[in-house]
Design a protein around this motif. Structure first.
Motif, PDB file in Angstrom:
ATOM      1  N   ALA A   1      16.264  20.158  43.727  1.00 41.80           N
ATOM      2  CA  ALA A   1      14.995  20.846  43.490  1.00 41.80           C
ATOM      3  C   ALA A   1      14.921  21.360  42.060  1.00 41.80           C
ATOM      4  O   ALA A   1      13.884  21.241  41.386  1.00 41.80           O
ATOM      5  CB  ALA A   1      14.842  21.998  44.483  1.00 41.80           C
ATOM      6  N   ALA A   2      16.018  21.931  41.575  1.00 41.45           N
ATOM      7  CA  ALA A   2      16.029  22.463  40.208  1.00 41.45           C
ATOM      8  C   ALA A   2      15.855  21.339  39.188  1.00 41.45           C
ATOM      9  O   ALA A   2      15.135  21.479  38.192  1.00 41.45           O
ATOM     10  CB  ALA A   2      17.333  23.215  39.960  1.00 41.45           C
ATOM     11  N   VAL A   3      16.507  20.196  39.428  1.00 42.28           N
ATOM     12  CA  VAL A   3      16.416  19.077  38.497  1.00 42.28           C
ATOM     13  C   VAL A   3      14.979  18.555  38.444  1.00 42.28           C
ATOM     14  O   VAL A   3      14.415  18.345  37.355  1.00 42.28           O
ATOM     15  CB  VAL A   3      17.382  17.950  38.902  1.00 42.28           C
ATOM     16  CG1 VAL A   3      17.083  16.664  38.142  1.00 42.28           C
ATOM     17  CG2 VAL A   3      18.826  18.380  38.663  1.00 42.28           C
ATOM     18  N   ILE A   4      14.371  18.361  39.598  1.00 37.95           N
ATOM     19  CA  ILE A   4      12.998  17.842  39.628  1.00 37.95           C
ATOM     20  C   ILE A   4      12.045  18.822  38.976  1.00 37.95           C
ATOM     21  O   ILE A   4      11.161  18.450  38.190  1.00 37.95           O
ATOM     22  CB  ILE A   4      12.577  17.540  41.079  1.00 37.95           C
ATOM     23  CG1 ILE A   4      13.409  16.375  41.635  1.00 37.95           C
ATOM     24  CG2 ILE A   4      11.090  17.208  41.156  1.00 37.95           C
ATOM     25  CD1 ILE A   4      13.194  16.110  43.113  1.00 37.95           C
ATOM     26  N   ASP A   5      12.229  20.103  39.246  1.00 36.66           N
ATOM     27  CA  ASP A   5      11.350  21.129  38.671  1.00 36.66           C
ATOM     28  C   ASP A   5      11.474  21.174  37.148  1.00 36.66           C
ATOM     29  O   ASP A   5      10.469  21.232  36.432  1.00 36.66           O
ATOM     30  CB  ASP A   5      11.704  22.500  39.274  1.00 36.66           C
ATOM     31  CG  ASP A   5      10.856  23.605  38.664  1.00 36.66           C
ATOM     32  OD1 ASP A   5       9.624  23.578  38.843  1.00 36.66           O
ATOM     33  OD2 ASP A   5      11.439  24.501  38.003  1.00 36.66           O
ATOM     34  N   ARG A   6      12.707  21.133  36.653  1.00 37.43           N
ATOM     35  CA  ARG A   6      12.903  21.227  35.202  1.00 37.43           C
ATOM     36  C   ARG A   6      12.359  20.000  34.480  1.00 37.43           C
ATOM     37  O   ARG A   6      11.839  20.106  33.375  1.00 37.43           O
ATOM     38  CB  ARG A   6      14.386  21.425  34.884  1.00 37.43           C
ATOM     39  CG  ARG A   6      14.891  22.812  35.254  1.00 37.43           C
ATOM     40  CD  ARG A   6      16.400  22.906  35.142  1.00 37.43           C
ATOM     41  NE  ARG A   6      16.886  24.207  35.600  1.00 37.43           N
ATOM     42  CZ  ARG A   6      18.162  24.490  35.822  1.00 37.43           C
ATOM     43  NH1 ARG A   6      19.097  23.554  35.634  1.00 37.43           N
ATOM     44  NH2 ARG A   6      18.513  25.702  36.236  1.00 37.43           N
ATOM     45  N   THR A   7      12.493  18.837  35.079  1.00 35.64           N
ATOM     46  CA  THR A   7      11.990  17.632  34.409  1.00 35.64           C
ATOM     47  C   THR A   7      10.469  17.622  34.336  1.00 35.64           C
ATOM     48  O   THR A   7       9.894  17.084  33.384  1.00 35.64           O
ATOM     49  CB  THR A   7      12.461  16.354  35.125  1.00 35.64           C
ATOM     50  OG1 THR A   7      12.085  16.405  36.499  1.00 35.64           O
ATOM     51  CG2 THR A   7      13.966  16.207  35.026  1.00 35.64           C
ATOM     52  N   THR A   8       9.802  18.220  35.307  1.00 38.19           N
ATOM     53  CA  THR A   8       8.336  18.248  35.271  1.00 38.19           C
ATOM     54  C   THR A   8       7.822  19.163  34.172  1.00 38.19           C
ATOM     55  O   THR A   8       6.661  19.049  33.753  1.00 38.19           O
ATOM     56  CB  THR A   8       7.760  18.707  36.617  1.00 38.19           C
ATOM     57  OG1 THR A   8       8.253  20.025  36.918  1.00 38.19           O
ATOM     58  CG2 THR A   8       8.156  17.753  37.732  1.00 38.19           C
ATOM     59  N   ARG A   9       8.690  20.068  33.681  1.00 36.08           N
ATOM     60  CA  ARG A   9       8.266  21.018  32.647  1.00 36.08           C
ATOM     61  C   ARG A   9       8.825  20.684  31.268  1.00 36.08           C
ATOM     62  O   ARG A   9       8.735  21.483  30.351  1.00 36.08           O
ATOM     63  CB  ARG A   9       8.688  22.434  33.059  1.00 36.08           C
ATOM     64  CG  ARG A   9       7.923  22.935  34.292  1.00 36.08           C
ATOM     65  CD  ARG A   9       8.190  24.380  34.626  1.00 36.08           C
ATOM     66  NE  ARG A   9       9.459  24.560  35.325  1.00 36.08           N
ATOM     67  CZ  ARG A   9      10.535  25.124  34.789  1.00 36.08           C
ATOM     68  NH1 ARG A   9      10.521  25.529  33.543  1.00 36.08           N
ATOM     69  NH2 ARG A   9      11.643  25.284  35.501  1.00 36.08           N
ATOM     70  N   LEU A  10       9.401  19.502  31.135  1.00 32.97           N
ATOM     71  CA  LEU A  10       9.951  19.109  29.844  1.00 32.97           C
ATOM     72  C   LEU A  10       8.837  18.872  28.831  1.00 32.97           C
ATOM     73  O   LEU A  10       7.814  18.250  29.144  1.00 32.97           O
ATOM     74  CB  LEU A  10      10.779  17.830  29.974  1.00 32.97           C
ATOM     75  CG  LEU A  10      12.170  17.966  30.575  1.00 32.97           C
ATOM     76  CD1 LEU A  10      12.783  16.590  30.796  1.00 32.97           C
ATOM     77  CD2 LEU A  10      13.081  18.797  29.673  1.00 32.97           C
ATOM     78  N   ALA A  11       9.046  19.335  27.616  1.00 36.84           N
ATOM     79  CA  ALA A  11       8.084  19.083  26.540  1.00 36.84           C
ATOM     80  C   ALA A  11       8.252  17.663  26.033  1.00 36.84           C
ATOM     81  O   ALA A  11       9.326  17.068  26.142  1.00 36.84           O
ATOM     82  CB  ALA A  11       8.300  20.081  25.396  1.00 36.84           C
TER      83      ALA A  11
END
Length: 924
Positions: A549-559
């Motif tokens: 969940a953390a990995v998917i969430d962080r990738t969606t917010r990558l600049a």
């Protein structure tokens, strides 16, 4: 000019060469002439060059020199010298890479444009593509023969470029002819290039040659020469001279091995020459070129007086060297060896020093001669060698880089510098997989006074080799401790790279929760942002379930700027695919592939294409899966990544298994199993079981499929892999339902349901949506099918088509015939769109059984295009020119044109403008 004497006993070989040359205007060919020293490779190559010139073909030449093998691209420099002006017309990045490789441009020499920076570490393949482009452009006006002699002594960079070019000659009016000695691990052997192996002359041909060149031998001498030469042409020419020198003395009862004997004959001949001539020969022997002027200048330095060409005549008269067109060359490589072995160490150093003096305008060549002439320590030469080693490493001249680092270490004036250079040598040798070199260099470095970071790097190297790291990770603590030491000592980049390797090991071998916690704690100590692409991939591989969940969430917010680099895109894609978010991962992998193509990073491209192929396969984009896997396998073979090649072949095997090609699928599975078992490669072993299970399922052997697939879920089985087992969930559910073994697999699916509660893994959840109704009892099955179809499987078209097929089959068997037709019809159309032929046939049979006529559509045009043709067609449809497509696929634009000429009739089109519609029709 004396007439060329005909070659005796080589009629068969000359016939092969004549056929290749005759076909040159229509098609490109490569031929490797292989054989032992003195067997006649050079004579045959020379005759091929004469015949090519007589036919009007243009001949480019290069020849390997033992002392030149340490200079990256020295052979390529020779080969392209006559057409160097054509380099200016290359595309910018190719032009910059080739100029840098040949030493004609640097970042500061003013000749490079804004897009012409010095090459990256993987720009070797841009050099290779640039070479292919130059040669094919040169061949456009008249066919070309590239003739490379003594390739075993050509630098390895040039040999890799030649192999690259030789693989791509299909549509080029060009012949590449290479002569080399036997070497089972040599690049041309591994490249599977066509070979012509030369053996000794027949008894009749040997007798004719001896009679022609040494007719005054006695009967006893003649018999001895024939017996000892064993058909070797050089021995038949040289041994009579040695026997004549015995001047009536008794013949020796036994002889040395042939090569040593011939070297001795050359050395004895040289000893009779004047001192100045011998000095000149030693200069030629240690030199890394064949320019007469520089050799005369260096010899003049050695003897302290001017040396002229005339002073070489005694060596020419004794057949040791040939002189002409401003070049001096040994008549045979063994003559060079004889001169070097008979010289003193001080004599060799003096010759090197003299060459270094006259090569002031050629810094790379001069450096190696300076290094060979040094006695004791010389920090300046050591620093220059270190820089040369880094350049060699950049161009994948790994063996040269190791040698340069080691020599630099030997010349270093401090323990610190020596240790640093030895570590570079060891790390570079590790890239080659040379355990013997790593152990030797590490043992030497351990005796030095090293700093903490150097000690950490040393410990890391030793652990990588001493532990069976990819097979057992019962204790990762020492590895993490070394990573922490690197971080504490300030090299965060090195620490993060090494921690990523530890996480890969953890994913590979699945050692358990303790290792996961160890790696995650080290990640938390790393002074990098949590959304750093390398850390994201590290976290995903260390904890693919709990941190999904953390990995998917962080990738969606990558600049955007965080993922604009192809390597960052690859790492983010790897993180997402590891946690099952294959739809998102495919986008990152596609972007990484595009960037790696532009940069020419073929090694990474092969690995990324494998990842893209698996994503495309699991999501049902089988066209992309096929083309990506096919290209990945080709590039992995070319770049030396057997693991990537194996994984690519497994994708092809999975696609074949789903399409009913069980024989091919089982064959690949068996081959890969042997490879993976010896390496403890759990991921490949898990994929092997997937292939076998799917192939059995496609043949209707449901119980066998259950047996094969259950091994992936058995923690005690070598094929077990928790993350990869998610790929087998759908197949296991169908197989178990088909043979009434649903109770037997219930525990497996109960565990998967528990895992699904802990992770948002999209692949696992989509697979369980299919499995639930398939494994449910009659009362709950229909509600399960309807719920799954309503939950949305738009990113998983193959899973959805199989669910529709399962639902339609269930309805028909419930005697709800009319209701069954709609899902069966939708399933058939879905399978057809994916190119899943065997599944389309199964759905068609079920539909006919329901009373609706259903005919399998005719053979798909998609199936008539090869994977590479499909890639070319797609790129052409997108508006790319032949040259642009060639740059993307590392082909010549003429080969792209040949592909299009085959594609048009297959797709029934006559122009590029029709390709888009034709390709679109394939998906309907």
């Amino acid at each position: 000019m004396s007439a060329v004497r005909p070659l005796l006993g080589r009629e068969r070989e000359l016939g092969v060469i004549d056929d290749i040359l005759a076909g040159c205007p229509a098609t490109g060919r490569c031929l490797v002439l292989r054989g032992e020293a003195g067997i006649g490779k050079s004579a045959l190559a020379a005759e091929a060059g004469r015949r090519a010139a007589a036919m009007g073909l243009r001949v480019l030449r290069a020849s390997g020199v033992q002392s030149e093998a340490h200079l990256p691209f020295a052979g390529l420099h020779q080969l392209l010298q006559p057409i160097r002006g054509m380099i200016d017309d290359l595309p910018a990045r190719q032009r910059a890479a080739l100029r840098a490789a040949l030493g004609t441009a640097t970042a500061t020499d003013g000749t490079a444009g804004a897009d012409e920076r010095p090459p990256d570490a993987d720009d070797f393949f841009l050099v290779a593509l640039a070479t292919l482009t130059v040669l094919t452009e040169y061949a456009a006006s008249a066919p070309v023969v590239a003739l490379v002699e003594d390739a075993h002594w050509v630098d390895s960079s040039t040999r890799h470029v030649l192999a690259f070019v030789a693989r791509r000659l299909e549509s080029e009016p060009m012949v590449v002819l290479i002569s080399t000695r036997d070497d089972p691990d040599e690049i041309f052997t591994r490249a599977a290039l066509p070979e012509l192996v030369l053996s000794g002359l027949t008894d009749q041909a040997a007798s004719e040659l001896l009679d022609r060149d040494a007719g005054d031998l006695t009967a006893q001498q003649r018999e001895l020469v024939l017996r000892e030469a064993m058909g070797n042409p050089l021995a038949l020419v040289e041994l009579p001279t040695t026997i004549a020198d015995l001047a009536g003395a008794p013949l020796p009862p036994s002889w040395l091995p042939l090569t040593t004997r011939l070297e001795s004959a050359f050395a004895d001949r040289a000893l009779r020459l004047p001192a100045t001539t011998r000095a000149m020969l030693l200069v030629v022997a240690v030199a890394d070129g064949d320019g007469l002027a520089e050799h005369l200048a260096a010899a003049s330095v050695v003897v302290g007086a001017p040396v002229t060409e005339g002073q070489l005549r005694p060596a020419v008269a004794t057949n040791l060297v040939t002189v002409g067109a401003g070049r001096v060359q040994f008549r045979h490589p063994l003559a060079r060896s004889a001169i070097l072995q008979s010289a003193s160490e001080s004599g060799r150093r003096a010759a090197h020093a003299a060459l270094a003096q006259v090569l002031a305008d050629e810094p790379d060549r001069r450096l190696w001669h300076r290094a060979a002439a040094v006695v004791g320590r010389d920090e300046q030469v050591a620093a220059d060698l270190e820089a040369a080693a880094q350049r060699a490493r950049q161009f994948r001249e790994i063996a040269v880089a190791v040698a340069a680092f080691e020599r630099a270490a030997a010349l270093s004036d401090s323990s610190t510098s020596r240790g640093r250079r030895l570590l570079f040598a060891a790390e570079t040798a590790f890239e080659m997989g040379r355990r013997d070199v790593v152990e030797r260099v590490v043992a030497e470095a351990e005796q030095l006074d090293l700093g903490p970071l150097q000690r950490a790097r040393l410990a890391w190297l030793r652990m990588l080799f001493e532990r069976e790291i990819w097979q057992s990770t019962t204790n990762l603590a020492p590895f993490v401790a070394v990573v922490d030491q690197m971080r504490v000592d300030g090299d965060v980049d090195l620490a993060s790279r090494c921690l990523f390797t530890v996480a890969q090991v953890a994913w590979w071998a699945e050692p358990g929760g303790g290792a996961q916690d160890l790696v995650l704690a080290a990640v938390d100590r790393m002074p990098l942002p949590a959304d750093d692409p390398r850390l994201l991939a590290t976290v995903a591989m260390a904890a693919p379930v709990d941190r999904a969940a953390a990995v998917i969430d962080r990738t969606t917010r990558l600049a955007l700027d965080q993922t604009s680099d192809p390597e960052a895109q690859r790492l983010v894609g790897l993180a997402l695919s590891t946690v099952g978010a294959l739809d998102q991962a495919a986008g990152y992998f596609s972007d990484a592939v595009a960037g790696q193509r532009t940069l020419g990073r073929l090694g990474l491209l092969a690995q990324t294409l494998v990842s893209l192929a698996w994503c495309a396969f699991a999501r049902g984009d089988w066209d992309r899966a096929r083309s990506s896997a096919d290209e990945a396998a080709r590039l992995a073979r070319e770049t030396g990544y057997p693991g990537a090649e194996t994984s690519a072949r497994l994708v092809a095997a999975m696609l074949a298994a789903y399409d009913g090609e069980a024989t091919f699928a089982f064959s690949v599975a068996s081959e890969v199993e042997r490879w993976a078992t010896s390496r403890g490669a759990r991921p490949q072993l898990a994929h092997v079981q997937c292939v076998r299970g799917v192939a059995a399922l496609a043949e209707g052997r449901h119980s066998d499929a259950v047996d094969q697939l259950m091994r992936i879920f058995d923690v005690a089985d070598p094929s077990h892999h928790g993350s990869l087992s998610h790929l087998a969930v759908v197949d296991l559910a169908e197989a178990a339902a088909g043979c009434h073994r649903t109770r037997e697999v219930a525990d497996v699916f109960d565990r998967l349901e528990l895992v699904a509660r802990r992770t948002p893994n999209p692949l696992l959840h989509a697979s369980l949506r299919y499995a639930r109704p398939m494994l449910a009892d009659e009362a709950a099955a229909e509600a399960g099918f309807q719920a799954a179809l309503n939950e949305g499987l738009q990113h998983w078209p193959f899973v959805r088509a199989r669910l529709l097929f399962g639902y339609g089959t269930w309805l028909r068997r419930q005697r709800r015939i009319v209701e069954s037709r709609m899902p069966l019809r939708a399933a058939r159309d879905g399978f057809d769109a994916l190119g899943a032929g065997s599944w389309c046939n199964r759905a068609s049979r079920e539909l006919r059984a329901s009373g609706e006529a259903s005919h399998r559509p005719g053979p798909s045009q998609r199936g008539r295009l090869t994977s590479q043709e499909l890639q070319v067609a797609q790129m052409a449809a997108a508006g790319l020119t032949n040259r642009q497509i060639g740059e993307q696929l590392f082909l010549s634009h003429r080969t792209v044109g040949a592909h299009l000429r085959r594609i048009f009739p297959k797709l029934a089109v006559t122009s590029r403008s029709q390709l888009r519609d034709a390709l679109e029709s394939l998906r309907r």
